[in-house]
Design an enzyme around this catalytic site. Structure first.
Site, mmCIF file in Angstrom:
data_model
loop_
_atom_site.group_PDB
_atom_site.id
_atom_site.type_symbol
_atom_site.label_atom_id
_atom_site.label_comp_id
_atom_site.label_asym_id
_atom_site.label_seq_id
_atom_site.Cartn_x
_atom_site.Cartn_y
_atom_site.Cartn_z
ATOM 1 N N THR A 70 0.853 -1.183 0.000
ATOM 2 C CA THR A 70 0.000 0.000 0.000
ATOM 3 C C THR A 70 0.890 1.234 0.000
ATOM 4 O OG1 THR A 70 -1.821 -1.106 1.104
ATOM 5 C CG2 THR A 70 -1.793 1.284 1.238
ATOM 6 N N PHE A 101 1.255 5.235 0.639
ATOM 7 C CA PHE A 101 0.657 6.269 1.477
ATOM 8 C C PHE A 101 1.213 7.631 1.082
ATOM 9 C CE2 PHE A 101 0.504 2.389 3.884
ATOM 10 C CZ PHE A 101 -0.666 2.451 4.626
#
Ligand code: PEP
Ligand code: MN
Length: 635
Positions: A535, A537
């Site tokens: 992921t 960010f």
């Protein structure tokens, strides 16, 4: 021995325990951990541990079985983080040290420092006193060399390290180096270890060429017993019957040492292999095996080097190695250490922390419960034990906290490599024109099956997690078809939930860190179907980070007129100026049905002015162009 103190021990009892131990001739070190406070008591004394056990305020006494005491994990469970100037080694970091074998001239040091710093090294190395096998080889420039090393470090902001070969040089070197280096040939020079240890400064301790791991840790013990706890162990190859390489790198020493000791361990691939073509593969292998960093020899013209030229990397080889390590780091769940100065003066948390009313400014807002993947992103990005992650309920709350100044920064997920974009956050940028992206970071998502303490897999009936968590572990869950899948709003929140319910038939899917936060038990690690699960960010700030030194990526958003080829015209501007596009995404504009905003990530070329010229042109061709931020790309 390790003396575990009772949680609520009274101050006078505590000092009585200390006085008792010191009275017996033991050296006492207090270690305050998250779970407990202990006294580490070491010394050459025969003492019946029951006598300590019965003192008021003492919970338990555990003898340390290893011959090294202060260096042992038995004494200290948490990793030691060593601070070399502003740079940290240990924890979840990969810290890169680079520079030539020997300091040869001011020009050589400046040139090397500039290039290794640009590539991402954070500590500069260079030998001034060289322990050479032959008395006729170059012996180093001595103090003059230390001056060039220090100057080169100051000019780039890098702390420096250099080898100390004699107790008589210890004082002199103190003014020049941020970390002493003890070479392989001196690992058991006990008078040197005592003199260096007494300085209380950081020490890089190489493993001797024929030393066992235990002898090496005993050398660390010497340093610690004489006054420093700032030690970095360095595996640099040992002597074996093999002659194809200069020494044989003992890769297995990395996990062995990590288990035995709390001290960070780095690897010197250069001296281990002795040939530059083998340095990078061995360096990458060391990082994969869990090294906390590397020390690599780099020379602008290795063929002219006065020592160890054949093993020195060319600057472009070092640059390539740094990029590979950068790409590898999320896989091993680590973050490459950056110099604080590499972030803008305004966006550097370290700087914010130096401000007098730093308390509110230390907070970094993230969405989710404690233990969420977003919290990991906060800790890794800021690389600072001083950052205070602050949990918020919604993504909007994160934006609000940054906007009203109650948090200095926010961290929000933008996209997952399997599940795609988190559209809500893209949309929020449009609603918060005063919030900017000042950095990015990616985290590897590794899911664990978590139960309450003492629970077994057989007892499980229900598994709670965010729908994404359940979906990403479908293969594992399919193999346990009797388990009921329970959707929850948040992965870490599902761990908090099973902790509250305290029912051994409940399990959760979240990070192992989340299990730790709530005192739960990891039943199975790495249960995600696809291990390539990352992921990305964004780091948010009210300050615009565009003054950052050498930002290399930008996120922009714009809409286009409703005419044929309008998007093509905009993208052509990027193409004509050779701005490499990393991402293109369209989002509907709220309140304007069937109209779209385009989100674009581009690389910023090194040449000055190209990016701003492209933006000037783009602002004429597009509507509502906004640069969300310029920052350093993390991959
Ligand atoms: C060095 O780092 O230049 C050096 C001499 O290393 P070692 O002590 O590991 O041989
Ligand atoms: Mn060398």
């Amino acid at each position: 021995m390790v003396v575990i103190l009772e949680r609520n021990i009274r101050d006078d009892d505590k000092s009585r325990v200390r006085t008792y131990l010191e009275g017996k001739g033991l050296k006492v070190r207090e270690i305050v951990g998250v779970e407990e406070t202990i006294f580490g008591a070491v010394g050459h004394v025969a003492l019946d541990i029951r006598e300590v056990q019965i003192l008021p305020g003492v919970e338990k006494v555990i003898p340390i079985t290893k011959p090294y005491k202060l260096a042992s994990r038995e004494l200290q469970k948490a990793d030691t983080i060593v601070s070399v100037g502003p740079v940290k080694i240990g924890g979840h970091r990969i810290t890169m040290i680079a520079g030539p074998c020997s300091v040869e001239s001011r020009e050589q040091m400046f040139e090397t420092a500039d290039c290794v710093c640009r590539s991402g090294a954070v500590i500069l190395r260079g030998g001034a006193f060289k322990p050479r096998t032959s008395p006729y080889s170059f012996q180093g420039l001595g103090e003059e060399g230390l001056k060039y090393l220090k100057e080169a470090g100051e000019r780039t902001g890098m702390p420096v390290t250099s080898e100390v070969v004699s107790p008589t040089h210890v004082e002199l070197m103190r003014d020049y180096v941020d970390m002493y280096q003890i070479g392989a040939r001196n690992m058991q020079n006990f008078e040197l270890l005592k003199a260096v240890g007494a300085q209380g400064m950081p020490v890089l301790l190489k493993r001797g060429i024929a030393a066992t791991i235990e002898e090496w840790l005993m050398a660390a013990e010497y340093l610690m017993a004489h006054g420093t706890d700032q030690i970095v162990l360095c595996e640099r190859g040992i002597r074996t019957f093999e002659t194809a390489t200069r020494f044989t790198l003992d890769v297995s020493a990395i996990p062995v040492v990590r288990k035995l000791s709390h001290l960070p361990i780095i690897v010197d691939p250069s001296h281990a292999v002795g040939f530059r073509d083998k340095v990078s593969p061995v360096a990458l292998g060391s990082v994969a095996a869990g090294a906390d960093g590397l020390i690599v020899e780099v020379h602008p013209q290795p063929e002219k080097a006065l020592s160890d030229g054949p093993q020195a990397l060319y600057p472009d080889q070092f640059e390539r190695l740094m990029r590979d390590i950068q790409a590898l780091s999320p896989v091993v769940e680590r973050e490459v250490t950056r110099l604080p100065e590499l972030r803008t003066a305004r966006t550097s948390l370290a700087d914010v922390l130096r401000e007098p009313d730093a308390d509110a400014s230390r907070e970094v807002a993230f969405q989710g419960e404690r233990g969420a993947y977003s919290e990991q992103a906060v800790k890794r990005y800021f690389q600072s034990e001083d950052a205070v992650p602050r949990a918020k309920q919604s993504f909007r709350d994160v934006f609000d906290a940054v906007l009203d100044g109650s948090a200095a920064y926010g961290v929000v997920p933008l996209e997952n490599s399997l599940a795609g974009s988190i559209h809500e956050n893209y949309d929020l940028f449009l609603q918060y024109p005063d919030i900017h992206i000042v950095g990015e970071i990616q985290i590897r998502i590794m899911h664990s099956l978590i139960g309450i303490p003492g629970a077994t897999m057989e007892q499980i009936k229900r598994v709670f997690s965010h729908p994404q968590g359940l979906a990403q572990c479908a293969k594992f869950l399919d193999a346990h078809s009797s388990w009921q899948r329970m959707s929850f709003y948040d992965t870490a929140g599902s761990v908090a939930h099973i902790a509250r319910e305290n029912d051994s038939s409940n399990a959760a899917i979240a990070s192992s860190e989340a299990a730790g936060v709530y005192g739960m038990q990891v039943l199975r690690e790495g249960i995600e179907t696809n291990p390539q699960n990352y992921t990305r960010f964004a780091v948010l700030s009210r300050e615009n980070g565009s003054s950052e030194r050498e930002p290399d990526k930008a996120s922009i958003v714009f809409s286009t007129p409703d005419t044929p080829g309008a998007l093509y015209d905009c993208l052509k501007i990027l193409s004509d100026r050779k701005l490499n596009m990393k991402k293109l995404e369209s989002r509907p504009i709220h309140g304007k049905p069937w109209q779209y905003m385009f989100y674009v990530d581009v690389e910023i070329p090194r040449e000055q002015g190209v990016f701003s010229a492209a933006m000037d042109e783009l602002s004429q061709k597009s509507d509502d162009l906004r640069v969300l931020g310029t920052y350093r790309a993390m991959t």
